[in-house]
Design a protein around this motif. Sequence first.
Motif, PDB file in Angstrom:
ATOM      1  N   UNK A  36       0.686  -0.969   0.207  1.00 27.84           N
ATOM      2  CA  UNK A  36       0.374   0.079  -0.075  1.00 27.84           C
ATOM      3  C   UNK A  36       0.320   0.980  -0.220  1.00 27.84           C
ATOM      4  N   UNK A  37       0.093   2.242  -1.012  1.00 33.76           N
ATOM      5  CA  UNK A  37       1.547   3.670  -1.054  1.00 33.76           C
ATOM      6  C   UNK A  37       2.775   2.505  -2.199  1.00 33.76           C
ATOM      7  N   UNK A  38       3.398   2.208  -1.605  1.00 34.34           N
ATOM      8  CA  UNK A  38       4.668   1.519  -3.048  1.00 34.34           C
ATOM      9  C   UNK A  38       3.648   0.625  -4.572  1.00 34.34           C
ATOM     10  N   UNK A 254       6.902   3.701   2.290  1.00 31.53           N
ATOM     11  CA  UNK A 254       5.842   4.779   2.133  1.00 31.53           C
ATOM     12  C   UNK A 254       6.225   5.620   3.270  1.00 31.53           C
ATOM     13  N   UNK A 255       6.644   4.406   4.008  1.00 34.66           N
ATOM     14  CA  UNK A 255       6.605   4.938   6.059  1.00 34.66           C
ATOM     15  C   UNK A 255       7.977   5.040   6.114  1.00 34.66           C
ATOM     16  N   UNK A 272      12.727   5.086   0.487  1.00 37.49           N
ATOM     17  CA  UNK A 272      11.721   5.375   0.368  1.00 37.49           C
ATOM     18  C   UNK A 272      11.194   6.002  -0.997  1.00 37.49           C
ATOM     19  N   UNK A 273       9.705   5.866  -1.222  1.00 34.99           N
ATOM     20  CA  UNK A 273       9.042   6.473  -2.313  1.00 34.99           C
ATOM     21  C   UNK A 273       7.920   7.713  -1.695  1.00 34.99           C
ATOM     22  N   UNK A 274       7.446   8.247  -2.487  1.00 39.36           N
ATOM     23  CA  UNK A 274       6.596   9.498  -2.045  1.00 39.36           C
ATOM     24  C   UNK A 274       5.396   9.381  -2.541  1.00 39.36           C
ATOM     25  N   UNK A 275       4.989   8.445  -3.397  1.00 42.06           N
ATOM     26  CA  UNK A 275       3.963   8.127  -3.935  1.00 42.06           C
ATOM     27  C   UNK A 275       2.420   7.139  -2.886  1.00 42.06           C
ATOM     28  N   UNK A 276       2.906   7.589  -1.504  1.00 40.63           N
ATOM     29  CA  UNK A 276       2.255   7.603  -0.412  1.00 40.63           C
ATOM     30  C   UNK A 276       1.722   7.974   0.896  1.00 40.63           C
ATOM     31  N   UNK A 277       2.466   7.706   2.223  1.00 39.58           N
ATOM     32  CA  UNK A 277       1.830   8.628   2.845  1.00 39.58           C
ATOM     33  C   UNK A 277       2.968   9.450   3.282  1.00 39.58           C
TER      34      UNK A 277
END
Lengths: 309, 309
Positions: A36-38, A254-255, A272-277
């Motif tokens: 979720x978020x990735x 993403x967290x 870290x990907x910035x596509x989540x929270x």
Amino acid sequence: MAASIAPIASQATKLTTTQQYAEFIDKFDTFLLDCDGVVWQGSHVIEGISETLDMLRSRGKRILFVTNNSTKSREAYTAKFEKIGIHAKEEEIFGSAFATAVYLSSVSKLPEGKKAYVIGMDGIRQEFALQNIPIADSEEDLADMTDDAFATIKPDEDVGAVVIGFDTHINYRKYAKAFTLLTRVPDCRFIATNTDLTFPAAGFQFPGTGALVSVLSTSTGRQPTVIGKPHQTMLDCIVEKYHLDRDRTCMVGDRLDTDIQFGINGGISTLLVLSGVTYEHQLHTENPSSVPTYYMDSLGHLAKVRDDQ
Amino acid sequence: MAASIAPIASQATKLTTTQQYAEFIDKFDTFLLDCDGVVWQGSHVIEGISETLDMLRSRGKRILFVTNNSTKSREAYTAKFEKIGIHAKEEEIFGSAFATAVYLSSVSKLPEGKKAYVIGMDGIRQEFALQNIPIADSEEDLADMTDDAFATIKPDEDVGAVVIGFDTHINYRKYAKAFTLLTRVPDCRFIATNTDLTFPAAGFQFPGTGALVSVLSTSTGRQPTVIGKPHQTMLDCIVEKYHLDRDRTCMVGDRLDTDIQFGINGGISTLLVLSGVTYEHQLHTENPSSVPTYYMDSLGHLAKVRDDQ
């Protein structure tokens, strides 16, 4: 205010060019992906993810989807992936139900002849069956809890561990049995698949596994061994199962406080990907909760890497 | 080790002679009695208790049985007392279910038109009905929790408080509803009848109200207003209901950290009895958890006071 003596956080490297993406990919053999978020956000798949996964696989990279959700077995998870349009093989999925089964069958084995008392859903029971871990709970645990039932709850000496995961059929009888085992059976272990305090469903949050676990931890005074992220146990199970080289493994999430901290605790690199929270500015505060090795806008951007790079 | 700078605890007065008993009784108009360890121990009534209660009543003293148990209404409690051989009037019983009803109807009223969502047993519902507090929960909350049910759980704006007490029919649907109300309904209050971590039944302990409450406090990040001992709310409700003079009221209990602390917090005198879980030497340590005004072996000894004393 005077600055504290906390060490200065090392800087995360931002990946922005195709060249950087290619170099990043070359550094690793295995990518552990939060979902979720990735991979998806709510119910839609993040742009470029399917292409990224295909590209990584075509280069011989191992992909493992790492999720704290314990409700589904790997088999059931594969179906969920297919349903939203992502191809995933069963052996690429590492949920906390499977991780817990690996933990009790390989990493820290239940003694011979001992059973697990499980509070949880089908995912745990299916994975335990596949790893030949005997289960102590029964249909009777779903029966109505009457005043007379208290006297029928006895410490079963054959139980070596109470395992608790997310359970929408949680009830007082299960809690009473687990409490009795944890307080009156010598050496009975206490294991939680994860401790996420909330559970996302239908676009909102609801009480999560960590909240359900608190009934047992507060009443018994015992703290469980926690399998899921950010606890180290999950990574130990993954390394044990796939014989991974930690230097060639990267955790993608993403967290900061769960995914990235999980990778840091395990001594592996992190993206870290910035596509989540998480927003980029959260990395640039004086004391970010965790500092990843790398960060980028979305894992889907890796798909820009061409075959000749 | 050097002594710490903690203040020297003031001394409790031990009551041992009939003369002392008589003087003690004369000091007070109202006695608040904890039940377990004071009136009964497990399933047997402590020696001399019935005679003591009769003697106190004959002298015009008010007796209030103060219990954190929220499962029974005053009416149901009266029947329990009679069953084990103690005469008690309904108005002498002050359980946390009744206290919560008094709290929401008199001390800190629910706004007009607002309902309470109740997790708990019949005791709370009966006492709420008697105080005309509308209840929002329904039979449907006992239905099986399916995946589809998440989407049906909506924030009901008519709910002004989530009230949670001991509930052997606790389930995920109730938790999900309460969580939704506490996080998505503005000004929805969060009230726990008590926070005892364990519940005694059939000679053993089981998870108590405080443990069940922790699911909601951990997942919402909110702390409830707690009614029961040792929290002050219960005493405020008692004083409100009976217009007591705190200088002429004494709390009698067998636990330093709940009963005695409850009295101390409320600014009333306290009597510790040694017929329950506390031993005399625990009062003579350097830092006892709480220091009662008086202590004696058993409340039943007061029965030695004769009519002419």
